[in-house]
Design a protein around this motif. Structure first.
Motif, PDB file in Angstrom:
ATOM      1  N   ALA A 156       0.843  -1.202   0.000  1.00 24.24           N
ATOM      2  CA  ALA A 156       0.000   0.000   0.000  1.00 24.24           C
ATOM      3  C   ALA A 156       0.869   1.240   0.000  1.00 24.24           C
ATOM      4  CB  ALA A 156      -0.929  -0.006   1.210  1.00 24.24           C
ATOM      5  N   ALA A 157       0.458   2.255  -0.777  1.00 28.15           N
ATOM      6  CA  ALA A 157       1.243   3.484  -0.882  1.00 28.15           C
ATOM      7  C   ALA A 157       1.152   4.292   0.411  1.00 28.15           C
ATOM      8  CB  ALA A 157       0.753   4.315  -2.064  1.00 28.15           C
ATOM      9  N   ARG A 159       1.065   7.831   2.708  1.00 26.96           N
ATOM     10  CA  ARG A 159       0.602   9.220   2.732  1.00 26.96           C
ATOM     11  C   ARG A 159       1.522   9.966   3.696  1.00 26.96           C
ATOM     12  NH1 ARG A 159      -4.235   6.397   3.173  1.00 26.96           N
ATOM     13  NH2 ARG A 159      -4.488   6.990   5.376  1.00 26.96           N
ATOM     14  N   ASP A 336       4.701   9.146   8.055  1.00 25.24           N
ATOM     15  CA  ASP A 336       3.648   8.549   7.233  1.00 25.24           C
ATOM     16  C   ASP A 336       2.345   8.455   8.022  1.00 25.24           C
ATOM     17  OD1 ASP A 336       3.941   6.417   8.969  1.00 25.24           O
ATOM     18  OD2 ASP A 336       5.016   5.159   7.537  1.00 25.24           O
ATOM     19  N   PRO A 368       6.526   3.555  -2.532  1.00 22.85           N
ATOM     20  CA  PRO A 368       5.438   4.156  -3.316  1.00 22.85           C
ATOM     21  C   PRO A 368       4.686   5.172  -2.462  1.00 22.85           C
ATOM     22  CG  PRO A 368       4.823   1.961  -2.577  1.00 22.85           C
ATOM     23  CD  PRO A 368       6.265   2.147  -2.175  1.00 22.85           C
ATOM     24  N   HIS A 370       1.421   7.818  -2.154  1.00 24.06           N
ATOM     25  CA  HIS A 370       0.102   8.180  -2.664  1.00 24.06           C
ATOM     26  C   HIS A 370      -0.132   9.685  -2.590  1.00 24.06           C
ATOM     27  CE1 HIS A 370      -4.282   8.916  -2.247  1.00 24.06           C
ATOM     28  NE2 HIS A 370      -4.349   8.038  -3.229  1.00 24.06           N
ATOM     29  N   SER A 371       0.247  10.310  -1.473  1.00 26.22           N
ATOM     30  CA  SER A 371       0.069  11.754  -1.299  1.00 26.22           C
ATOM     31  C   SER A 371       1.133  12.278  -0.349  1.00 26.22           C
ATOM     32  CB  SER A 371      -1.330  12.067  -0.758  1.00 26.22           C
ATOM     33  OG  SER A 371      -1.500  11.501   0.534  1.00 26.22           O
TER      34      SER A 371
END
Length: 379
Positions: A156-157, A159, A336, A368, A370-371
């Motif tokens: 999972a990416a 944030r 994160d 990875p 995501h934001s």
């Protein structure tokens, strides 16, 4: 030769994997000890941590000789220092007196066995072997371990959120005239060490008077600068001229007397180096004070020094109402969604916006994303 950890148990010693951590305690040390215990008993991450430590601490070392502090003990103390923002005095206390910390380190023993204790210098010498690169490698392992615990989906990416704050230095508010006083008193302190060690030295019978007069003139200048009233500028200049005259006289005396001071051992050599350093800093601040007050020049920010003891200290203005100025070093932290610190960076005379590209390159190569959120300082 350093071992990873002590594998030979004695009667009354609890294996690290069986140490009970209080589940009702809310202090950060319980959470840290629980995480370290889990790292120790998880072979995948245990192996990665020891490989990093061995590459740094056992490189080019023979497998014979006196055993040093175990790698696991160094790792536990290093994590205590970072996670609890603890100084070496606190680490010394925890390593010798906190039973849970000692059990996680694998050194707590009962039933009359000789107690293992750590000297302050031993802790300091071993922990300072871990450089910034090694700490970053260990941090990546810990973050990977945390993601295995918290992530619900594999891959999972992340944030991310990045912000910076000032780690404050333990310094007084700097002005050129009180920094000049700091240099002068340190020079006199070192001269006093020579006088206590060598009774035959001459020329410093009035050393206490030197200290008293220079300090008094510094205070008079500070009072003239802070008070209002008529002819303030003239009063400030007169106080500065008297202060500078005395400081220059001390410089002349030091330059004449320092070559005559003994240099019979390493301590004397060290004291000579300290004197040379503070004499140079005295000259610098005499020049700055003279240019600013007497000649009316505007001193550039690059020329200023904000502490003669912690010279890395920066003058940081972040646009806040309070405090409007902070003295220390800026530190950027990236976390994160699981509140794990995935990256940190000590900023050397940099603004938030100066580090964004390198920071992004560094983290995008690892995970990875995501934001990613920043505040306006990074714009």
């Amino acid at each position: 030769m350093r071992k990873r950890f002590e594998q030979q148990f004695v009667i009354g010693q609890i294996p690290i994997g069986e140490v009970e951590i209080p589940v009702k305690g809310r202090d950060i040390i319980y959470e840290l000890m629980a995480a370290l215990k889990q790292l120790f008993i998880t072979p995948e991450y245990n192996q990665r941590i020891f490989e990093i430590l061995e590459a740094k601490l056992n490189k080019d070392k023979k497998k014979t000789g006196r055993p040093g502090m175990d790698l696991w003990q160094i790792f536990v103390l290093a994590q205590l220092r970072l996670c609890m923002n603890a100084g070496y005095d606190m680490l010394h206390h925890l390593a010798n007196n906190d039973s849970i910390v000692r059990r996680i380190m694998g050194v707590e023993k009962d039933f009359g066995y000789e107690r293992i204790e750590f000297e302050y210098q031993n802790i300091y010498d071993n922990l300072t072997l871990l450089d910034d690169e090694t700490i970053r490698e260990l941090n990546d392992v810990i973050v990977d371990f945390g993601h295995q615990v918290f992530k619900k989906k594999e891959g999972a990416a992340l944030r991310l959120k990045t912000d910076s704050f000032v780690v404050e230095s333990n310094v007084h508010f700097p002005t050129d005239y009180n920094l000049l006083w700091d240099c002068a008193r340190k020079c006199l302190d070192v001269i006093l060490k020579f006088l206590e060690k060598y009774e035959h030295l001459n020329g410093w019978r009035k050393i206490a008077n030197w200290r008293s007069e220079i300090k008094g003139l510094m205070r008079e200048l500070g009072k003239a600068s802070s008070c209002g009233g008529k002819n303030k500028e003239q009063r400030v200049k007169l106080a500065a001229m008297a202060y500078l005259t005395k400081a220059k006289t001390l410089i002349n005396k030091l330059e004449k007397e320092i070559p005559l001071l003994p240099m019979e051992d390493k301590v004397d050599f060290s004291n000579h180096l300290v004197l040379d350093r503070f004499v140079d800093l005295m000259k610098k601040h005499i020049d700055l004070l003279e240019r600013r007050v007497i000649k009316g020049e505007q001193i550039s920010h690059q020329e200023k020094l904000f502490s003669v003891f912690e010279e890395y200290t920066e003058w940081v203005k972040k646009g806040k109402l309070f405090p409007n100025v902070e003295l220390g070093k800026k530190l950027a932290i990236t976390t994160d969604q699981y509140h794990l610190i995935v990256d940190y960076q000590i900023m050397a005379n940099e603004q938030d916006r100066d580090i964004v590209i390198k920071l992004a390159d560094r983290l995008l190569a690892k995970w990875p994303i995501h934001s990613w959120s920043f505040d306006k300082g990074f714009w």
